[in-house]
Design an enzyme around this catalytic site. Structure first.
Site, short mmCIF file in Angstrom:
data_model
loop_
_atom_site.label_atom_id
_atom_site.label_comp_id
_atom_site.label_asym_id
_atom_site.label_seq_id
_atom_site.Cartn_x
_atom_site.Cartn_y
_atom_site.Cartn_z
CE LYS A 44 -0.68 0.13 5.03
NZ LYS A 44 0.02 1.38 5.30
CB THR A 45 3.99 2.27 1.74
OG1 THR A 45 3.45 1.92 3.02
CG2 THR A 45 4.80 3.54 1.87
CG ASP A 228 -1.05 4.57 5.16
OD1 ASP A 228 -1.79 3.64 4.78
OD2 ASP A 228 0.13 4.40 5.49
CD GLU A 229 -2.15 1.59 8.55
OE1 GLU A 229 -3.21 0.95 8.56
OE2 GLU A 229 -1.03 1.05 8.49
CD GLN A 259 -3.29 -5.11 8.50
OE1 GLN A 259 -2.26 -4.97 9.16
NE2 GLN A 259 -3.29 -4.99 7.18
NE ARG A 607 1.63 -7.82 11.07
CZ ARG A 607 1.26 -7.01 10.09
NH1 ARG A 607 2.05 -6.03 9.72
NH2 ARG A 607 0.12 -7.19 9.45
#
Length: 675
Positions: A44-45, A228-229, A259, A607
């Site tokens: 996504k970044t 973002d987020e 998330q 993770r």
């Protein structure tokens, strides 16, 4: 609401060929509101960075009218670095990449008069805020009650409520009490020409929603928003986004409902659904290709999270190999569990030639770290515990920050009270109490009152002389703030304030003095470069610094809570304490609210890049008695084909034991050869 419909082709920037089709579609869609549902490890970044490059490179939006909003200072720094590498020259000049709170601070610095603030206002950190709330409550109020009131005030602010709004919304006597305290607290902040961290969002929202001229001016200033987020936004942050984006909705929100793990601090994952209601033309693009994990880990994560309801279901997949099955360990107790984890890390580090930083141990609560730390220490395995004493909480660092805040803002009484006693001088509690009374009578902040000869004459000669000397030092440093960068100012004030001399006097040996001196030197490195820009620029950097986060530790095993692990990735991941009552937490079990606990485990599982271990204990000690524990009910939601329990496959267990024995013999042989 449209889903995954690629826009018509447009000119692509050179690096876009490396994007997969949904990523490319997300970058190219610039004509209206867009929600990118980005699964864990889906890049996504990179999409945000490429979209910024595309907006600038295609001429659709100049950099100065683009704002990318992140949730942490660390994320903002990393995104700035990536944009800097992606966009050469000065094309990115004027681009805003910052947190919600940094954007709010910038807004208030420009619109301070409309917000009822004077130039150079202070931003109170949590300690300052707690001190004011405590002072406004009756003497003897218990710490838990003080914290409870603070939380209620914060919750009201995060919902975008004014004191009057909080009173109107109060549904209980406790909430009415908190609303009344909120009004007194806000009046106190106004007296100090200060805001707290929650106000950095609430006040801009209040102004933007109430004033059309301000609204239109800021929509002209920010032509395109990237958030973002987005699943972590609270109600006030969502309203800020909506006020800035306006009816055109020129924004890209990137988030993952799976998330969303911060409801306890006000995050509202329903904001992703609200976007569709507020913007009927919202396009939704899903990023489901994972670039991080083995497929086995992804199948387990998908199966687990499928038990939560979804408006936009996703299925993560990867081109990576299946990898080894997820190991499940049943342990006698937490000490045995810690020994197994430490032993496995010790073995793998040697057998795979893996650096310690490849390993991470995750848990539900920080109290679970103690047996793990002991086991790692016994094997001499270096580790870093996230959430320990924060750098900015160290005494000498907080003292220096108080001096800097006072230099930036003479109205900051909280900073004055700490700085005037750091180091200790002939100014006791009685003197400060008297000074506060005199300052109130003169309608002056305490630092300004201390400059008045008439005030000093009403104090004892010794206290007056000490205050006069303190004021002189502050005056000198304030003048230097106009000439030197904040980083250099830290070094100057450490000497002139007497902080370094006091630290030397307190330390019994040179090593401890050097360590504390290095903390002040490190503090100077936290500030951005540049020439002296005066108290205003210093205040801005200080406000954000108080909520900054440092970079990654070195070659150490990482120990952290599941909440702290979001956004990180490791080759080997151990999730410990998977018992009912721990994960899921007992409060979630009592309330029948398992969805966020499930998302928390989902974050932990995703993770792991290569291998994952899940462990639980059969029993624990409580009040001296042995208590039987039940394995987490989440084990029943994981596909049996993807996990390997101890004892379930004797052949695999025997091979594993033989492998470890061979590694042990090799280590002994190497030691003998060295001897």
């Amino acid at each position: 609401m449209r889903h995954n419909t690629p826009p018509p082709p447009r000119q692509q920037t050179p690096a876009m060929h490396g994007l997969n089709p949904p990523q490319r579609a997300a970058v190219l869609h610039t004509d209206g509101p867009l929600l990118v549902l980005a699964g864990a490890g889906s890049g996504k970044t990179r999409v945000i960075v490429e979209k910024i490059a595309h907006l600038i490179g295609s001429g659709r939006m100049p950099a100065r009218r683009i704002a990318a909003i992140t949730f942490t200072n660390k994320s903002a720094r990393e995104m700035k670095e990536r944009v800097g590498k992606r966009i050469r020259g000065d094309a990115a000049e004027g681009l805003t990449v910052c947190t919600f709170h940094a954007l709010g601070l910038k807004f208030l610095q420009i619109e301070h008069a409309r917000a009822g603030l004077r130039r150079g206002f202070s931003v109170f950190d949590s300690d300052d805020s707690a001190a004011q709330v405590k002072d406004l409550l009756p003497p003897g109020t218990k710490p838990d009650a003080i914290d409870d009131m603070r939380q209620l005030i914060s919750r009201a602010k995060n919902a975008g409520l004014s004191p009057e709004g909080a009173l109107a919304a109060a549904g209980s006597a406790r909430e009415m009490e908190a609303a009344a305290l909120y009004a007194r607290y806000q009046a106190r902040l106004a007296t100090f020409n200060a805001v707290d961290f929650d106000d950095l969002i609430r006040l801009p929202v209040q102004l933007l929603e109430a004033n059309e001229d301000v609204r239109l001016a800021w929509r002209e200033r920010i032509g395109y928003l990237l958030v973002d987020e987005c699943q972590d936004t609270n109600d006030a942050q969502y309203r800020l986004l909506k006020a800035l984006a306006g009816p055109k909705g020129l924004f890209t929100c990137v988030g993952d409902d799976d998330q969303s793990i911060y409801a306890w601090r006000g995050a509202n994952p329903d904001n992703l659904l609200q976007l569709g209601r507020d913007y009927p033309g919202l396009q939704v693009i899903k990023l489901e290709q994972n670039y991080r994990c083995s497929n086995r880990v992804l199948r387990a994560a998908n199966a687990l999270i499928a038990h939560n309801p979804h408006e936009h279901p996703k299925t993560l997949w990867s081109d990576n190999p299946d990898g080894e099955r997820i190991r499940v360990w049943e342990c006698r107790d937490a000490a045995h569990e810690a020994e197994k984890v430490a032993g496995e890390i010790h073995f793998l580090a040697a057998a795979k030639q893996a650096p310690w930083s490849d390993f991470c141990i995750l848990f539900r609560g920080n109290h679970q770290s103690r047996p793990l730390e002991k086991a790692l220490q016994l094997l001499r395995i270096p580790y870093h515990l996230s959430g320990g004493t924060a750098f900015l909480e160290r005494g000498e660092v907080k003292d220096a920050l108080a001096w800097l805040r006072l230099i930036a803002n003479p109205d900051d009484d909280a900073a004055f009270l700490r700085a005037v006693q750091a180091p200790k001088r002939e100014v006791g509690a009685g003197t400060l109490s008297r000074l506060a009374e005199l300052a109130q009578q003169l309608h002056l902040p305490m630092s300004r009152a201390a400059e008045q000869i008439g005030v000093l004459k009403q104090l004892t000669p010794r206290a007056a002389n000490a205050l006069d000397g303190f004021v002189a030092i502050v005056r000198q440093l304030r003048a230097q703030a106009q000439q030197v960068a904040p980083a250099e100012l830290v070094r100057v004030l450490a000497e002139k304030s007497g902080l370094l001399a006091a630290i030397r006097a307190q330390c019994k040996d040179e090593a401890s003095f050097q360590r504390r001196k290095e903390n002040l030197e490190e503090l100077s490195e936290w500030f951005d470069g540049g020439k002296g820009a005066g108290p205003g620029e210093l205040a801005a950097q200080l406000a954000l610094l108080s909520h900054a986060d440092k970079g990654e530790p070195g070659n150490q095993v990482r120990l952290m809570s599941l909440h702290a692990a979001k956004g990180l990735e490791f080759r080997y991941v151990f999730i410990v304490g998977m018992e009912d009552g721990t994960l899921p937490h007992e409060m979630a079990l009592e309330e029948g609210s398992l969805e966020e606990e499930r998302r928390l485990l989902y974050v932990g599982i995703t993770r792991a890049k290569e291998q994952l271990w899940l462990s639980y204990s059969r029993q624990t000690q409580r009040w001296g008695d042995k208590v039987r524990l039940q394995p987490s009910r989440f084990f029943d939601e994981l596909p049996a084909a993807e996990i390997q329990r101890d004892g379930a496959d004797p052949e695999a267990d025997a091979a594993r034991k033989q492998e470890r024995a061979a590694a042990g013999f090799a280590a002994i042989r190497a030691l003998l050869e060295e001897g």
